[in-house]
Design a protein around this motif. Structure first.
Motif, PDB file in Angstrom:
ATOM      1  N   TYR A  53       0.740  -1.168   0.047  1.00  0.00           N
ATOM      2  CA  TYR A  53      -0.104  -0.113  -0.132  1.00  0.00           C
ATOM      3  C   TYR A  53       0.829   1.242   0.010  1.00  0.00           C
ATOM      4  O   TYR A  53       1.950   1.270   0.616  1.00  0.00           O
ATOM      5  CB  TYR A  53      -0.948   0.204   1.128  1.00  0.00           C
ATOM      6  CG  TYR A  53      -2.142  -0.919   1.215  1.00  0.00           C
ATOM      7  CD1 TYR A  53      -3.282  -0.506   0.482  1.00  0.00           C
ATOM      8  CD2 TYR A  53      -2.019  -2.125   1.659  1.00  0.00           C
ATOM      9  CE1 TYR A  53      -4.465  -1.251   0.242  1.00  0.00           C
ATOM     10  CE2 TYR A  53      -3.092  -2.877   1.427  1.00  0.00           C
ATOM     11  CZ  TYR A  53      -4.469  -2.651   0.829  1.00  0.00           C
ATOM     12  OH  TYR A  53      -5.311  -3.466   0.841  1.00  0.00           O
TER      13      TYR A  53
ATOM     14  N   LYS B 262       0.425   5.166   0.759  1.00  0.00           N
ATOM     15  CA  LYS B 262      -0.542   6.213   1.344  1.00  0.00           C
ATOM     16  C   LYS B 262       0.270   7.473   2.209  1.00  0.00           C
ATOM     17  O   LYS B 262       1.457   7.311   2.184  1.00  0.00           O
ATOM     18  CB  LYS B 262      -1.397   5.728   2.538  1.00  0.00           C
ATOM     19  CG  LYS B 262      -0.473   4.881   3.743  1.00  0.00           C
ATOM     20  CD  LYS B 262      -1.424   3.979   4.587  1.00  0.00           C
ATOM     21  CE  LYS B 262      -0.714   3.027   5.607  1.00  0.00           C
ATOM     22  NZ  LYS B 262      -1.548   2.516   6.296  1.00  0.00           N
TER      23      LYS B 262
ATOM     24  N   TRP C   7      -8.977   7.310   4.020  1.00  0.00           N
ATOM     25  CA  TRP C   7      -8.454   6.445   3.035  1.00  0.00           C
ATOM     26  C   TRP C   7      -8.189   7.235   1.806  1.00  0.00           C
ATOM     27  O   TRP C   7      -8.168   6.881   0.697  1.00  0.00           O
ATOM     28  CB  TRP C   7      -9.602   5.269   2.567  1.00  0.00           C
ATOM     29  CG  TRP C   7      -9.784   4.454   3.454  1.00  0.00           C
ATOM     30  CD1 TRP C   7     -10.412   4.214   4.740  1.00  0.00           C
ATOM     31  CD2 TRP C   7      -8.654   3.248   3.532  1.00  0.00           C
ATOM     32  NE1 TRP C   7      -9.952   3.005   5.377  1.00  0.00           N
ATOM     33  CE2 TRP C   7      -8.930   2.512   4.729  1.00  0.00           C
ATOM     34  CE3 TRP C   7      -8.246   2.640   2.534  1.00  0.00           C
ATOM     35  CZ2 TRP C   7      -8.623   1.108   4.808  1.00  0.00           C
ATOM     36  CZ3 TRP C   7      -7.515   1.493   2.433  1.00  0.00           C
ATOM     37  CH2 TRP C   7      -7.711   0.637   3.890  1.00  0.00           C
TER      38      TRP C   7
ATOM     39  N   VAL D 116      -4.961   6.704  -0.934  1.00  0.00           N
ATOM     40  CA  VAL D 116      -4.530   5.449  -0.562  1.00  0.00           C
ATOM     41  C   VAL D 116      -4.425   4.406  -1.792  1.00  0.00           C
ATOM     42  O   VAL D 116      -5.467   4.485  -2.468  1.00  0.00           O
ATOM     43  CB  VAL D 116      -5.193   4.759   0.811  1.00  0.00           C
ATOM     44  CG1 VAL D 116      -4.754   3.295   0.943  1.00  0.00           C
ATOM     45  CG2 VAL D 116      -4.834   5.570   1.781  1.00  0.00           C
TER      46      VAL D 116
ATOM     47  N   HIS E 280     -18.232   1.990   4.252  1.00  0.00           N
ATOM     48  CA  HIS E 280     -17.756   2.761   5.698  1.00  0.00           C
ATOM     49  C   HIS E 280     -18.856   2.368   6.715  1.00  0.00           C
ATOM     50  O   HIS E 280     -18.628   2.192   8.041  1.00  0.00           O
ATOM     51  CB  HIS E 280     -17.563   4.187   5.427  1.00  0.00           C
ATOM     52  CG  HIS E 280     -17.277   4.954   6.581  1.00  0.00           C
ATOM     53  ND1 HIS E 280     -15.930   5.136   7.064  1.00  0.00           N
ATOM     54  CD2 HIS E 280     -17.840   5.910   7.515  1.00  0.00           C
ATOM     55  CE1 HIS E 280     -15.841   5.568   8.294  1.00  0.00           C
ATOM     56  NE2 HIS E 280     -17.258   6.148   8.441  1.00  0.00           N
TER      57      HIS E 280
END
Length: 339
Positions: A143, A145, A152, A155, A209
């Motif tokens: 990942y 970020k 998020w 990301v 979410h």
């Protein structure tokens, strides 16, 4: 009368419930309200003994205001000086030093030069970087970020070096981290209040979410929950956050701390659910009342973490707190949201 204020932005459910809960308790000479700011004068307090900060990460004016309040004696939750200094890459470095497992992570310079800089500003940076060494260390999938971001935003999940460079070229002036992906068997998001009180919530970050706290799995083994709680306490005691969340991905029985720089964590009823919402409202209300009772006018009423205390005493980081340094075990029950 000692006043507790809450400074907030777009959220609705937690701030009102927090104020109502404190006032309902009717503790003698303590009241709570929404913070009101009509002017900010250097070296003058805002009239609050305690302020719970839920928004200054997005509003620089508020962050400066809270620093001014803190130097004037207000107990600001969380410490605005430490919050300004902290970021996610440092979090990982600290975790390594105190023995909390974290994914393999490296820091990357921004793809584009920051404004008002030129090539001469980067004479100490070798480019191209040692991409082969970086990729061998982190591995793929990975990942990418922001090193100091929240949520998020920006990301990216990356599958190979080609994918990395394609996404990296889209990051503009953001400073990013490249981080090993932890393929997890279970996942937890944990509230921590006051460096003592922990709420372990089963969590599914791959869900939409509003469904992430609807985990659906059986509760984890007590051994894993005990290890998670130990790591939550250790991280927050060293960082010094009054309110924070820590996320753990469990791989082969080992909890890896994934994200633990969340000093204004989600506390909305619609997303965390009724039981978790009740816990955070009650725990934060009680904690804020205790901070108001302990408030001493004209003194430093901020929380400073073990890392800062160790640095100011010119001592090295230690792998764990000694029994004398460790706070008493929380009397609040630690459990998963499925219990």
């Amino acid at each position: 009368m000692k006043k507790i204020g809450i400074l907030f932005g777009q959220e609705n459910t937690f701030p009102q419930a927090f104020v109502d809960r404190i006032n309902k308790k009717a503790v003698k000479n303590i009241s709570a309200e929404f913070v009101i700011i009509d002017k900010v004068i250097q070296g003058e307090a805002l009239g609050y003994d305690v302020i719970v900060d839920r928004i200054s990460q997005d509003v620089p004016f508020y962050r400066a205001t809270l620093k001014n309040a803190a130097i004037s004696g207000t107990a600001v939750i969380n410490n605005p000086f430490w919050w300004s200094a902290d970021e996610k890459f440092f979090n990982n470095a600290l975790a390594v030093k105190i023995g909390v497992p974290v994914p393999k992570t490296v820091l990357l310079p921004s793809r584009d030069m920051p404004e008002n800089t030129s090539g001469n500003s980067f004479r100490n940076l070798e480019y191209p970087l040692d991409w082969e060494g970086i990729f061998n260390y982190v591995g793929f999938p990975a990942y990418m970020k922001p090193y100091d971001g929240g949520g998020w935003r920006d990301v990216y999940k990356l599958h190979d070096p080609e994918d990395f460079f394609d996404k990296f070229n889209q990051t503009r002036q953001l400073v990013m981290m490249l981080q090993e992906e932890i393929i997890f068997d279970d996942y937890f998001r944990c509230y921590c209040v006051g460096g003592q009180h922990v709420r372990i919530m089963q969590y599914e970050p791959r869900n939409p979410h509003h469904l992430r706290y609807e985990h659906g799995k059986a509760p984890a083994a007590k051994k894993i929950l005990s290890q998670v709680k130990e790591y939550v306490l250790k991280l927050n005691q060293y960082l010094g956050y009054d309110m924070n969340t820590v996320e753990f991905a469990i791989r082969d029985g080992v909890p890896y701390a994934i994200d633990f720089c969340n000093p204004a964590p989600d506390a909305d009823l619609a997303s965390v659910g009724e039981e978790n919402f009740e816990w955070i409202v009650e725990t934060m209300a009680t904690y804020a009342i205790n901070r108001a009772k302990a408030h001493k006018s004209g003194q430093d009423n901020l929380t400073w973490g073990q890392y800062i205390k160790s640095a100011s005493a010119k001592t090295s980081l230690i792998p764990a707190l000694t029994p004398q340094e460790a706070p008493k075990t929380s009397s609040l029950k630690t459990k998963t949201s499925s219990e």
